[in-house]
Design a protein around this motif. Structure first.
Motif, PDB file in Angstrom:
ATOM      1  N   MET A  28      -3.028  84.280 -84.741  1.00  0.00           N
ATOM      2  CA  MET A  28      -3.217  85.014 -83.499  1.00  0.00           C
ATOM      3  C   MET A  28      -4.151  84.282 -82.536  1.00  0.00           C
ATOM      4  SD  MET A  28      -2.151  87.687 -82.028  1.00  0.00           S
ATOM      5  CE  MET A  28      -1.841  89.152 -82.946  1.00  0.00           C
ATOM      6  N   GLY A  29      -5.197  83.708 -83.018  1.00  0.00           N
ATOM      7  CA  GLY A  29      -6.199  83.122 -82.141  1.00  0.00           C
ATOM      8  C   GLY A  29      -5.826  81.778 -81.551  1.00  0.00           C
ATOM      9  N   HIS A  30      -5.219  80.907 -82.298  1.00  0.00           N
ATOM     10  CA  HIS A  30      -4.984  79.540 -81.823  1.00  0.00           C
ATOM     11  C   HIS A  30      -3.531  79.119 -81.987  1.00  0.00           C
ATOM     12  CE1 HIS A  30      -5.437  78.701 -86.114  1.00  0.00           C
ATOM     13  NE2 HIS A  30      -6.582  79.329 -86.041  1.00  0.00           N
ATOM     14  N   HIS A  31      -2.624  79.919 -81.459  1.00  0.00           N
ATOM     15  CA  HIS A  31      -1.208  79.602 -81.506  1.00  0.00           C
ATOM     16  C   HIS A  31      -0.767  79.176 -80.108  1.00  0.00           C
ATOM     17  CE1 HIS A  31       3.091  79.890 -81.876  1.00  0.00           C
ATOM     18  NE2 HIS A  31       3.147  80.902 -81.035  1.00  0.00           N
ATOM     19  N   ASP A  32      -0.223  77.970 -80.013  1.00  0.00           N
ATOM     20  CA  ASP A  32       0.329  77.495 -78.741  1.00  0.00           C
ATOM     21  C   ASP A  32       1.822  77.760 -78.757  1.00  0.00           C
ATOM     22  OD1 ASP A  32      -2.119  76.587 -77.856  1.00  0.00           O
ATOM     23  OD2 ASP A  32      -1.856  74.630 -78.805  1.00  0.00           O
ATOM     24  N   CYS A  33       2.220  78.772 -78.003  1.00  0.00           N
ATOM     25  CA  CYS A  33       3.622  79.177 -77.989  1.00  0.00           C
ATOM     26  C   CYS A  33       4.448  78.106 -77.294  1.00  0.00           C
ATOM     27  CB  CYS A  33       3.772  80.516 -77.273  1.00  0.00           C
ATOM     28  SG  CYS A  33       5.416  81.210 -77.418  1.00  0.00           S
ATOM     29  N   SER A  34       5.573  77.737 -77.934  1.00  0.00           N
ATOM     30  CA  SER A  34       6.406  76.675 -77.383  1.00  0.00           C
ATOM     31  C   SER A  34       7.526  77.215 -76.494  1.00  0.00           C
ATOM     32  CB  SER A  34       7.017  75.846 -78.521  1.00  0.00           C
ATOM     33  OG  SER A  34       7.846  76.666 -79.317  1.00  0.00           O
ATOM     34  N   GLY A  35       7.565  78.502 -76.314  1.00  0.00           N
ATOM     35  CA  GLY A  35       8.574  79.053 -75.410  1.00  0.00           C
ATOM     36  C   GLY A  35       9.350  80.188 -76.030  1.00  0.00           C
ATOM     37  N   ASP A  37      12.099  80.277 -78.001  1.00  0.00           N
ATOM     38  CA  ASP A  37      12.533  80.187 -79.393  1.00  0.00           C
ATOM     39  C   ASP A  37      11.422  79.693 -80.315  1.00  0.00           C
ATOM     40  OD1 ASP A  37      15.095  81.046 -78.756  1.00  0.00           O
ATOM     41  OD2 ASP A  37      15.760  79.008 -78.264  1.00  0.00           O
ATOM     42  N   CYS A  38      10.260  80.237 -80.162  1.00  0.00           N
ATOM     43  CA  CYS A  38       9.104  79.820 -80.961  1.00  0.00           C
ATOM     44  C   CYS A  38       9.222  80.401 -82.374  1.00  0.00           C
ATOM     45  CB  CYS A  38       7.818  80.290 -80.300  1.00  0.00           C
ATOM     46  SG  CYS A  38       6.337  79.812 -81.197  1.00  0.00           S
ATOM     47  N   PRO A  39       9.240  79.550 -83.416  1.00  0.00           N
ATOM     48  CA  PRO A  39       9.387  80.070 -84.779  1.00  0.00           C
ATOM     49  C   PRO A  39       8.153  80.832 -85.260  1.00  0.00           C
ATOM     50  CG  PRO A  39       9.087  77.697 -84.818  1.00  0.00           C
ATOM     51  CD  PRO A  39       9.226  78.089 -83.378  1.00  0.00           C
ATOM     52  N   ILE A  40       6.986  80.451 -84.760  1.00  0.00           N
ATOM     53  CA  ILE A  40       5.766  81.147 -85.188  1.00  0.00           C
ATOM     54  C   ILE A  40       5.734  82.553 -84.609  1.00  0.00           C
ATOM     55  CG2 ILE A  40       3.246  81.123 -85.095  1.00  0.00           C
ATOM     56  CD1 ILE A  40       3.402  78.090 -85.269  1.00  0.00           C
ATOM     57  N   CYS A  41       6.152  82.711 -83.348  1.00  0.00           N
ATOM     58  CA  CYS A  41       6.216  84.044 -82.742  1.00  0.00           C
ATOM     59  C   CYS A  41       7.246  84.917 -83.466  1.00  0.00           C
ATOM     60  CB  CYS A  41       6.565  83.954 -81.260  1.00  0.00           C
ATOM     61  SG  CYS A  41       5.236  83.299 -80.245  1.00  0.00           S
ATOM     62  N   ALA A  42       8.366  84.329 -83.855  1.00  0.00           N
ATOM     63  CA  ALA A  42       9.378  85.080 -84.593  1.00  0.00           C
ATOM     64  C   ALA A  42       8.854  85.506 -85.961  1.00  0.00           C
ATOM     65  CB  ALA A  42      10.640  84.239 -84.747  1.00  0.00           C
ATOM     66  N   THR A  43       8.108  84.617 -86.610  1.00  0.00           N
ATOM     67  CA  THR A  43       7.527  84.956 -87.916  1.00  0.00           C
ATOM     68  C   THR A  43       6.469  86.034 -87.771  1.00  0.00           C
ATOM     69  OG1 THR A  43       7.906  82.677 -88.630  1.00  0.00           O
ATOM     70  CG2 THR A  43       6.407  84.003 -89.952  1.00  0.00           C
ATOM     71  N   MET A  44       5.664  85.951 -86.707  1.00  0.00           N
ATOM     72  CA  MET A  44       4.657  86.987 -86.470  1.00  0.00           C
ATOM     73  C   MET A  44       5.314  88.335 -86.199  1.00  0.00           C
ATOM     74  SD  MET A  44       1.788  84.847 -84.344  1.00  0.00           S
ATOM     75  CE  MET A  44       0.957  86.276 -83.768  1.00  0.00           C
ATOM     76  N   GLU A  45       6.420  88.340 -85.499  1.00  0.00           N
ATOM     77  CA  GLU A  45       7.138  89.588 -85.238  1.00  0.00           C
ATOM     78  C   GLU A  45       7.680  90.182 -86.543  1.00  0.00           C
ATOM     79  OE1 GLU A  45      11.041  91.063 -82.768  1.00  0.00           O
ATOM     80  OE2 GLU A  45       9.903  89.350 -82.005  1.00  0.00           O
ATOM     81  N   GLU A  46       8.187  89.322 -87.415  1.00  0.00           N
ATOM     82  CA  GLU A  46       8.663  89.799 -88.715  1.00  0.00           C
ATOM     83  C   GLU A  46       7.510  90.337 -89.560  1.00  0.00           C
ATOM     84  OE1 GLU A  46      11.696  90.218 -90.042  1.00  0.00           O
ATOM     85  OE2 GLU A  46      12.441  89.740 -88.046  1.00  0.00           O
ATOM     86  N   CYS A  47       6.352  89.698 -89.475  1.00  0.00           N
ATOM     87  CA  CYS A  47       5.183  90.184 -90.214  1.00  0.00           C
ATOM     88  C   CYS A  47       4.748  91.556 -89.715  1.00  0.00           C
ATOM     89  CB  CYS A  47       4.027  89.186 -90.114  1.00  0.00           C
ATOM     90  SG  CYS A  47       4.277  87.681 -91.056  1.00  0.00           S
TER      91      CYS A  47
END
Length: 96
Positions: A28-35, A37-47
């Motif tokens: 949450m604190g240091h994630h640089d969203c790539s746009g 289709d960001c896989p980290i944002c998708a994983t965070m949404e699933e979490c």
């Protein structure tokens, strides 16, 4: 066997909630969203969905187990009162 299976299932659900919350807190604190289709944002949404669903399931399981325990207690007291009290046990004479 059923108690062991239930314990394993409860541990799996608790670990899923814990690791989902851990992943969200770490990214949450240091994630640089790539746009878009960001896989980290998708994983965070699933979490987040995982925490929401498992949390609701835990509440429902607690309510159901409380209801079952209360019903079992009521039935056991009813069984003690009705099964061990009869006219024969009370020595009631039915012929006059």
């Amino acid at each position: 066997m059923r108690k062991l299976f239930g314990l394993i299932l409860a541990l799996i659900i608790m670990m899923a909630i814990f690791f989902s919350a851990l992943f969200i807190s770490m990214e949450m604190g240091h994630h640089d969203c790539s746009g878009e289709d960001c896989p980290i944002c998708a994983t965070m949404e699933e979490c987040v969905n995982n925490i929401r669903i498992c949390g609701m399931a835990a509440v429902v399981a607690f309510v159901i187990s409380s209801f079952v325990a209360l019903a079992r207690k009521q039935m056991s007291s009813y069984m003690v009162d009705t099964l061990f009290e009869s006219l024969i046990v009370k020595r009631v004479r039915l012929n006059y």
